[in-house]
Design a protein around this motif. Structure first.
Motif, PDB file in Angstrom:
ATOM      1  N   ASN A  54       0.847  -1.186   0.000  1.00  0.00           N
ATOM      2  CA  ASN A  54       0.000   0.000   0.000  1.00  0.00           C
ATOM      3  C   ASN A  54       0.885   1.239   0.000  1.00  0.00           C
ATOM      4  OD1 ASN A  54       0.524   0.796   2.896  1.00  0.00           O
ATOM      5  ND2 ASN A  54      -0.440  -1.205   3.241  1.00  0.00           N
ATOM      6  N   GLU A  55       0.271   2.406  -0.043  1.00  0.00           N
ATOM      7  CA  GLU A  55       1.031   3.642  -0.198  1.00  0.00           C
ATOM      8  C   GLU A  55       1.896   3.965   1.015  1.00  0.00           C
ATOM      9  OE1 GLU A  55      -1.538   6.810  -1.250  1.00  0.00           O
ATOM     10  OE2 GLU A  55      -2.174   5.916  -3.148  1.00  0.00           O
ATOM     11  N   LEU A  56       1.586   3.379   2.168  1.00  0.00           N
ATOM     12  CA  LEU A  56       2.345   3.663   3.377  1.00  0.00           C
ATOM     13  C   LEU A  56       3.493   2.680   3.597  1.00  0.00           C
ATOM     14  CD1 LEU A  56      -0.601   4.449   5.827  1.00  0.00           C
ATOM     15  CD2 LEU A  56       0.808   6.055   4.536  1.00  0.00           C
ATOM     16  N   ALA A  57       3.582   1.649   2.757  1.00  0.00           N
ATOM     17  CA  ALA A  57       4.592   0.602   2.944  1.00  0.00           C
ATOM     18  C   ALA A  57       5.744   0.773   1.966  1.00  0.00           C
ATOM     19  CB  ALA A  57       3.960  -0.781   2.766  1.00  0.00           C
ATOM     20  N   SER A  58       6.884   0.233   2.340  1.00  0.00           N
ATOM     21  CA  SER A  58       8.027   0.235   1.441  1.00  0.00           C
ATOM     22  C   SER A  58       7.868  -0.861   0.391  1.00  0.00           C
ATOM     23  CB  SER A  58       9.328   0.006   2.233  1.00  0.00           C
ATOM     24  OG  SER A  58       9.291  -1.255   2.877  1.00  0.00           O
ATOM     25  N   TYR A  59       8.665  -0.779  -0.656  1.00  0.00           N
ATOM     26  CA  TYR A  59       8.609  -1.791  -1.706  1.00  0.00           C
ATOM     27  C   TYR A  59       9.288  -3.077  -1.224  1.00  0.00           C
ATOM     28  CZ  TYR A  59       6.882   1.500  -5.176  1.00  0.00           C
ATOM     29  OH  TYR A  59       6.105   2.390  -5.885  1.00  0.00           O
ATOM     30  N   GLN A  60       8.679  -4.220  -1.574  1.00  0.00           N
ATOM     31  CA  GLN A  60       9.216  -5.507  -1.141  1.00  0.00           C
ATOM     32  C   GLN A  60      10.476  -5.860  -1.926  1.00  0.00           C
ATOM     33  OE1 GLN A  60       5.906  -8.226  -1.625  1.00  0.00           O
ATOM     34  NE2 GLN A  60       5.201  -7.859   0.457  1.00  0.00           N
ATOM     35  N   LYS A  61      11.402  -6.493  -1.245  1.00  0.00           N
ATOM     36  CA  LYS A  61      12.654  -6.893  -1.870  1.00  0.00           C
ATOM     37  C   LYS A  61      12.407  -8.046  -2.838  1.00  0.00           C
ATOM     38  CE  LYS A  61      17.447  -7.451  -0.409  1.00  0.00           C
ATOM     39  NZ  LYS A  61      18.345  -7.598   0.753  1.00  0.00           N
ATOM     40  N   LYS A  62      13.015  -7.973  -4.016  1.00  0.00           N
ATOM     41  CA  LYS A  62      12.799  -9.004  -5.042  1.00  0.00           C
ATOM     42  C   LYS A  62      14.059  -9.791  -5.374  1.00  0.00           C
ATOM     43  CE  LYS A  62       9.716  -9.578  -7.608  1.00  0.00           C
ATOM     44  NZ  LYS A  62       8.686 -10.631  -7.650  1.00  0.00           N
ATOM     45  N   ILE A  63      15.233  -9.209  -5.152  1.00  0.00           N
ATOM     46  CA  ILE A  63      16.493  -9.881  -5.467  1.00  0.00           C
ATOM     47  C   ILE A  63      17.304 -10.016  -4.180  1.00  0.00           C
ATOM     48  CG2 ILE A  63      18.603  -9.822  -6.840  1.00  0.00           C
ATOM     49  CD1 ILE A  63      17.139  -8.156  -8.911  1.00  0.00           C
ATOM     50  N   VAL A  64      17.786 -11.221  -3.929  1.00  0.00           N
ATOM     51  CA  VAL A  64      18.479 -11.525  -2.680  1.00  0.00           C
ATOM     52  C   VAL A  64      19.865 -12.081  -2.989  1.00  0.00           C
ATOM     53  CG1 VAL A  64      18.419 -12.899  -0.554  1.00  0.00           C
ATOM     54  CG2 VAL A  64      16.276 -12.024  -1.537  1.00  0.00           C
ATOM     55  N   ARG A  65      20.873 -11.578  -2.300  1.00  0.00           N
ATOM     56  CA  ARG A  65      22.236 -12.091  -2.446  1.00  0.00           C
ATOM     57  C   ARG A  65      22.393 -13.336  -1.576  1.00  0.00           C
ATOM     58  NH1 ARG A  65      26.603 -11.807   0.704  1.00  0.00           N
ATOM     59  NH2 ARG A  65      28.696 -11.826  -0.223  1.00  0.00           N
ATOM     60  N   VAL A  66      22.873 -14.424  -2.180  1.00  0.00           N
ATOM     61  CA  VAL A  66      23.140 -15.657  -1.452  1.00  0.00           C
ATOM     62  C   VAL A  66      24.607 -15.727  -1.037  1.00  0.00           C
ATOM     63  CG1 VAL A  66      23.186 -18.185  -1.616  1.00  0.00           C
ATOM     64  CG2 VAL A  66      21.272 -16.898  -2.587  1.00  0.00           C
ATOM     65  N   ASP A  67      25.500 -15.430  -1.967  1.00  0.00           N
ATOM     66  CA  ASP A  67      26.941 -15.437  -1.719  1.00  0.00           C
ATOM     67  C   ASP A  67      27.583 -14.482  -2.715  1.00  0.00           C
ATOM     68  OD1 ASP A  67      29.399 -16.070  -0.697  1.00  0.00           O
ATOM     69  OD2 ASP A  67      29.305 -18.216  -1.104  1.00  0.00           O
ATOM     70  N   ASP A  68      28.894 -14.337  -2.667  1.00  0.00           N
ATOM     71  CA  ASP A  68      29.576 -13.438  -3.602  1.00  0.00           C
ATOM     72  C   ASP A  68      29.360 -13.840  -5.048  1.00  0.00           C
ATOM     73  OD1 ASP A  68      30.580 -11.857  -1.608  1.00  0.00           O
ATOM     74  OD2 ASP A  68      32.529 -12.867  -1.512  1.00  0.00           O
ATOM     75  N   HIS A  69      29.061 -15.121  -5.296  1.00  0.00           N
ATOM     76  CA  HIS A  69      28.953 -15.611  -6.672  1.00  0.00           C
ATOM     77  C   HIS A  69      27.538 -16.008  -7.063  1.00  0.00           C
ATOM     78  CE1 HIS A  69      28.781 -19.333  -4.459  1.00  0.00           C
ATOM     79  NE2 HIS A  69      28.577 -20.024  -5.567  1.00  0.00           N
ATOM     80  N   MET A  70      26.543 -15.723  -6.206  1.00  0.00           N
ATOM     81  CA  MET A  70      25.204 -16.248  -6.475  1.00  0.00           C
ATOM     82  C   MET A  70      24.123 -15.346  -5.878  1.00  0.00           C
ATOM     83  SD  MET A  70      23.588 -19.969  -5.388  1.00  0.00           S
ATOM     84  CE  MET A  70      25.264 -20.571  -5.180  1.00  0.00           C
ATOM     85  N   GLY A  71      22.985 -15.260  -6.575  1.00  0.00           N
ATOM     86  CA  GLY A  71      21.841 -14.512  -6.076  1.00  0.00           C
ATOM     87  C   GLY A  71      20.555 -15.070  -6.644  1.00  0.00           C
ATOM     88  N   ILE A  72      19.423 -14.681  -6.058  1.00  0.00           N
ATOM     89  CA  ILE A  72      18.125 -15.174  -6.519  1.00  0.00           C
ATOM     90  C   ILE A  72      17.142 -14.020  -6.666  1.00  0.00           C
ATOM     91  CG2 ILE A  72      18.431 -17.436  -5.432  1.00  0.00           C
ATOM     92  CD1 ILE A  72      16.507 -16.519  -3.212  1.00  0.00           C
ATOM     93  N   ALA A  73      16.177 -14.197  -7.568  1.00  0.00           N
ATOM     94  CA  ALA A  73      15.029 -13.296  -7.678  1.00  0.00           C
ATOM     95  C   ALA A  73      13.777 -14.125  -7.430  1.00  0.00           C
ATOM     96  CB  ALA A  73      14.973 -12.648  -9.056  1.00  0.00           C
ATOM     97  N   ILE A  74      12.780 -13.534  -6.784  1.00  0.00           N
ATOM     98  CA  ILE A  74      11.617 -14.292  -6.324  1.00  0.00           C
ATOM     99  C   ILE A  74      10.327 -13.800  -6.973  1.00  0.00           C
ATOM    100  CG2 ILE A  74      12.775 -14.710  -4.131  1.00  0.00           C
ATOM    101  CD1 ILE A  74      10.953 -12.634  -2.854  1.00  0.00           C
ATOM    102  N   ALA A  75       9.384 -14.735  -7.140  1.00  0.00           N
ATOM    103  CA  ALA A  75       8.023 -14.406  -7.566  1.00  0.00           C
ATOM    104  C   ALA A  75       7.084 -15.349  -6.821  1.00  0.00           C
ATOM    105  CB  ALA A  75       7.862 -14.574  -9.077  1.00  0.00           C
TER     106      ALA A  75
END
Length: 245
Positions: A54-75
């Motif tokens: 909603n307008e009072l909330a921050s945007y949800q995180k979509k990309i997460v760092r797993v390690d220096d060589h790896m990351g994920i995006a979520i849906a």
């Protein structure tokens, strides 16, 4: 909603050979905002649209760092994604402590695939209601994997999941042969162009709702949010202006 009581748990087959709870979990992925992944011979990129409850909330995180060589995006369900990302981080840490090396990307993705498959076979559990795009760089080069709630994992040159992701996949299928030799900036702009196709009419990509992640041969996993995405959004607009001219 119920289909002849064959969807009460994830361990019951329907006479048609379907497991409805797995299908319902896949529908949860389609309700999440879109994420796009694509790779070249040296880099692999994730771009995502963030949502605000909603307008009072921050945007949800979509990309997460797993390690220096790896990351994920979520849906899908963010809470389920948090469980899987924490598991991947633990596995990456264990690999460094036990074997003294970074966790191979394919092995990491297969481990969460096995974890998810268990939930489709044991009574009293439910499938994870989230899909992931996993990017990483290891000794064999850059990788892009898709993880689905069924436990199936697949490697792609480019892919998209989430709401209206078919529009992005159409764009990627039309251009994927060019990705191999693209620079990092070109790859990010191409991803943003595909991501824009998933937006509702009247919506635009901006610094508030756009998230970018990338990793490569000589580049650690990097996530850009907020004003840090502006330079790439400007490149996208410049490219569109040149095409119009």
């Amino acid at each position: 909603m119920f289909r002849n009581n064959y969807d009460n748990d994830a361990s019951t087959w329907s006479p048609q050979g379907r497991i409805f709870q797995v299908e319902y979990a896949s529908e949860a992925v389609k309700q999440g905002s879109a994420v796009v992944g694509l790779k070249s011979k040296e880099h692999v990129v994730l771009v995502a649209v963030k949502r605000s409850p909603n307008e009072l909330a921050s945007y949800q995180k979509k990309i997460v760092r797993v390690d220096d060589h790896m990351g994920i995006a979520i849906a899908g369900l963010t809470s389920d994604a948090r469980v899987l990302s924490n598991y991947l981080r633990s596995e990456a840490m264990r690999s460094k402590m036990v074997y003294g090396r970074a966790l191979p990307v394919g092995r990491a993705v297969n481990s969460i695939g096995d974890k998810a498959q268990t939930n489709t076979q044991e009574y009293g559990r439910r499938p994870y209601g989230v899909g992931l795009l996993v990017i990483g760089q290891d000794d064999t080069g850059p990788h892009l994997y898709e993880f689905s709630p069924s436990g199936i994992v697949s490697e792609y040159y480019a892919y998209s999941i989430g709401a209206r992701s078919q529009s992005a996949r159409t764009n990627l299928e039309r251009n994927f042969e060019k990705f191999e030799d693209m620079s990092l900036n070109e790859l990010i702009v191409q991803g943003l162009r595909a991501l824009r196709d998933t937006l509702q009419q009247g919506k635009q990509l901006d610094t508030l709702n756009t998230s970018i992640g990338f990793v490569g041969k000589d580049t650690k996993m990097t996530i850009l949010d907020g004003e840090n995405t502006q330079a790439y959004l400007d490149l996208l607009d410049e490219g569109e202006a040149m095409e119009t001219e």
